[in-house]
Structure formats: C-alpha cells, structure tokens
Write an enzyme that holds these catalytic residues in place. Structure first.
Site, mmCIF file in Angstrom:
data_model
loop_
_atom_site.group_PDB
_atom_site.id
_atom_site.type_symbol
_atom_site.label_atom_id
_atom_site.label_comp_id
_atom_site.label_asym_id
_atom_site.label_seq_id
_atom_site.Cartn_x
_atom_site.Cartn_y
_atom_site.Cartn_z
ATOM 1 N N SER A 55 -15.114 1.307 -167.881
ATOM 2 C CA SER A 55 -15.795 0.028 -168.100
ATOM 3 C C SER A 55 -15.654 -0.909 -166.897
ATOM 4 C CB SER A 55 -15.271 -0.609 -169.379
ATOM 5 O OG SER A 55 -16.134 -1.628 -169.824
ATOM 6 N N ASP A 228 -19.952 2.685 -173.664
ATOM 7 C CA ASP A 228 -18.694 2.432 -172.962
ATOM 8 C C ASP A 228 -17.642 3.492 -173.277
ATOM 9 O OD1 ASP A 228 -15.987 1.195 -172.540
ATOM 10 O OD2 ASP A 228 -17.161 -0.578 -172.036
#
Length: 428
Positions: A55, A228
């Site tokens: 991320s 993610d």
C-alpha cells in the site's frame, strides 16, 4: 544475485499518507549512517537486497525506484496538491445513490481509483512502462548488489494474495517451484511482467471506505482486478519478505538475514476496564455496543490493523529462535503513540507521552490513513519528529510487558538507529 553474506530486507508497511513517516525515518538513518542527508531513491535501495512493501509503503518503494530524492518523495505526501492527485475525491455524479446514503454512516468509497492510477503514472513517469523484471537493472548502482522488489496485492476475483516480484527466478514464485519440482522448462512468471507502478497501484487501492473500484490493468493480455494487499493480512509485509529470503537461501547462498521494518505509526489505548488510574480518559478504549453500522466501519478499516506486531513477532521468531531481547539484525522502527506508566506521588498512573497533548492524542487516534488535510499531515509529522528525536513517543516493540515497556525489540528510535548503523560500521 551475488554471494550475499548478509541479505538485507527493507520492509515498508501500508498506511496511506502516514507513509511520510517512512520517508522521514529513512532520511534520518541515511544522514546519520552515511552522512547523506537527502539520498536518491537508488542510493537507498542499493543498500538492500530486497524491498517488500504494501500500500502506502509500495508508493514509497516505487518513488525510490523512480530515483526521486527522499525530500521529493516526502513532498508527495506533504504537498496538498500532489496528495489530492493520489486521493482524488469522487464527484457528486460519480457516487451511486447507495454509496451516497452509506456515507452518512461514514461507510463507502471517497476516492477515484482511475485518477489515482493516472496520478501515479504522472508522478512516476520514468518507471511507468518498465516491467518488474527489468527494475533491478534500471535501479542498479555500480559496485552494489541488485535490489529486488516484492509488492503485495489482492486478486479480487480469485480471492487470493498476489505477490508481484522483480525476481522471476525466486523459489517463492509458483512458476519457479513448478519448474523445480516437475523439471519443466523455465518460463517468465506473470507476476514479473507488470510495471512497478501497476503493482503499487494494485497494492494501494484500499477497499470499502477508500477507493470506488478495484485497480484494473492487463496481465498477460488479460484484464485483472486488485485490491490493497492489506486485505491479505500483510499490511505489515515483513513476514512475506522473510519467507522470500528463506525460499532463496540456498540458491543465493544467504548466510544471514538482516531486516529493517518501518511502519507508518500506530496508536494504542488501554482496555476500558484498566485498574491503574489514567491521567486522561482518552487513554482508555471506548467501549461501544457491536452493531451492523459499527461492525462495517470496523471491517472497512481492519486492513490497517493486521495487527502489525503479529507479523513482526512471527518473522522475528523465524529468524531468531533463541529469542534475543535486542536483536541487532532484526529492527522494527515505528512510532507508537501509547500510554506511558509513570510514578506519581507514590502511586502509578497512565499518562500521555511527553510532547503530545490529549487533544493531539485523540485526533491521531481518530485519524484515518487517508489524511489529506494539511493540519492532519502536520500532526503526523509532529508525531514522527517527536519519535525521531526521542522526545517522548516510544518505538513499537516486537513484544511488550504488562506495563507496555519493551521486552523484545528496540525501546526507542535511537537504540534502533544504533543497531542499524552497526550493519555498515561494525564495532570492533
């Protein structure tokens, strides 16, 4: 990969705008270890054999591959205009009726996935078209080992973790395992033929409360969808990095693994029924009755709370079965805004760390990973600067005792920094 006596891993947590902490931390480490106050990304990467990231951490890693200086990477998170390009808010007509209603309860997407992708390609234009497999050669520094990347994503339709690699020969890759077990011909793994920008885009597209749709791009001419990597439980990706090193220990003749794991800040509270008095009620967790809205809100942000100390402890134990209290070759660096137990007038009391007010503690505790306002980012920077200067904010430990003091790991930034410096300047 040359014969690596010490195989060095840089692990970067997810955390959105909070990833500015990682950049500031690296700037301090390189200034005090190498006398380089503002290194280029390639200069930082050259000191590590593997960078594993998720991320927000994957954006930092990609920006270093672009060879931006750390001050320029810091600006991506610090400059409101650049922040708003990555966190581009959805317009009124981009929201469905359902999502508009859900936002009343603080549930639902706020940002455009497509515009984030375009922003990343614009900011990281030099590497936007370079396949992962070609990144190590692109970033290589003469006389240094080639650095590999491992980026964590989540395959939306297959409901599986997707690990994007620059090392097509890694024995952590399914295709390499298949080749070894079945003696099949070598082939390039699909996870090596996307760009680092695409891999980082996939890794940083947080679901539910953040982006409006999965990251979408073609892999081997097939359209794929990703969320993610925190969805996989790898918001702190250190465990994936350690396993990658173990998979390749024999073929790369790795003798010793060194880990630098940098977080994006964590805020802790005491249980609501804590028996020792507290100086401020904000130090206690708020006990709320479970319910649909509250549960959905919690699940929407749970990808940021693996919790990171679990991954750290498991990775530490794999590499340190004798459980050293202060592992020199396993360093976790992360500001931990938590209550501090003090002796006061012959009694114990939980208090705030020095330099942080009750109001700031509350704001930081409530602040989401998508801190897009200047006052929010400034508060994150204040937390980070306090930690870096040993002003009162402790370092996140690998394991703490009942008083939250360090049992395993490094109690503060300076202690951790000293061990990091010893990797390059051994004390005789």
């Amino acid at each position: 990969m040359p014969n690596a006596k010490n195989y060095r891993i840089l692990s970067l947590d997810g955390g959105g705008s909070w990833a500015i902490i990682q950049v500031k931390c690296l700037r301090r480490l390189f200034a005090e270890t190498f006398g380089n106050a503002d290194p280029t990304g390639h200069e930082v990467l050259a000191e590590f054999d593997l960078v594993v990231a998720n991320s927000g951490g994957s954006l930092v890693a990609a920006a270093m591959a672009e060879n931006l200086r750390l001050s320029e990477i810091e600006k991506i998170f610090d400059d409101k205009e650049l922040r708003n390009k990555v966190f581009s808010k959805l317009g009124f007509f981009e929201k469905s009726i359902l999502s508009s209603v859900a936002r009343i309860f603080k549930i639902g997407a706020k940002y455009s996935t497509k515009r984030k992708h375009e922003a990343l390609k614009e900011i990281l234009n030099k590497i936007a078209t370079i396949d992962l497999k070609d990144i190590p050669a692109y970033i290589s520094v003469p006389g240094k080992t080639k650095t590999h990347f491992l980026i964590i994503g989540y395959d939306y339709y297959r409901n599986r973790a997707e690990l994007f690699r620059t090392d097509c020969d890694s024995l952590g890759s399914t295709s390499s395992i298949e080749q070894k077990i079945n003696k099949s011909p070598a082939k390039t793994a699909s996870d090596c033929v996307v760009s680092l920008v695409e891999a980082s885009h996939a890794s940083s597209t947080a679901p539910v409360n953040y982006f409006n749709e999965p990251a979408m791009f073609k892999v081997n001419n097939k359209l794929k969808y990703y969320w993610d990597g925190g969805v996989t439980g790898n918001n702190n990706p250190v465990l994936a990095g350690v396993v990658e090193a173990i998979c390749n220990k024999e073929q790369y003749e790795i003798e010793n693994v060194q880990v630098l794991s940098i977080g994006t800040g964590t805020v802790s509270q005491l249980q609501s029924d804590e028996e020792i008095p507290v100086q401020y009620s904000e130090l206690l967790s708020k006990k709320e009755e479970p319910g649909l809205i509250k549960d959905v809100q919690k699940m929407g942000t749970s990808i940021l709370n693996d919790p990171p100390d679990t991954a750290t402890f498991i990775a530490y134990m794999i590499l340190n079965p004798l459980m050293p209290a202060k592992p020199v070759d396993f360093i976790r660096m992360n500001p931990n805004l938590r209550p501090v137990l003090r002796e006061e007038s012959s009694r114990k009391v939980w208090d705030l760390p020095i330099g942080i007010s009750a109001e700031e503690y509350v704001l930081l505790n409530k602040m989401d990973m998508d801190a897009v306002e200047d006052d929010e980012v400034n508060l994150i920077k204040k937390l980070c600067d306090n930690w870096l200067s040993n002003g009162g904010v402790p370092n996140q430990t690998i394991r703490s005792d009942g008083s939250l003091n360090c049992l395993l790991g490094h109690a503060d930034f300076n202690i951790a920094k000293t061990d990091f410096k010893s990797w390059f300047n051994p004390i005789n």
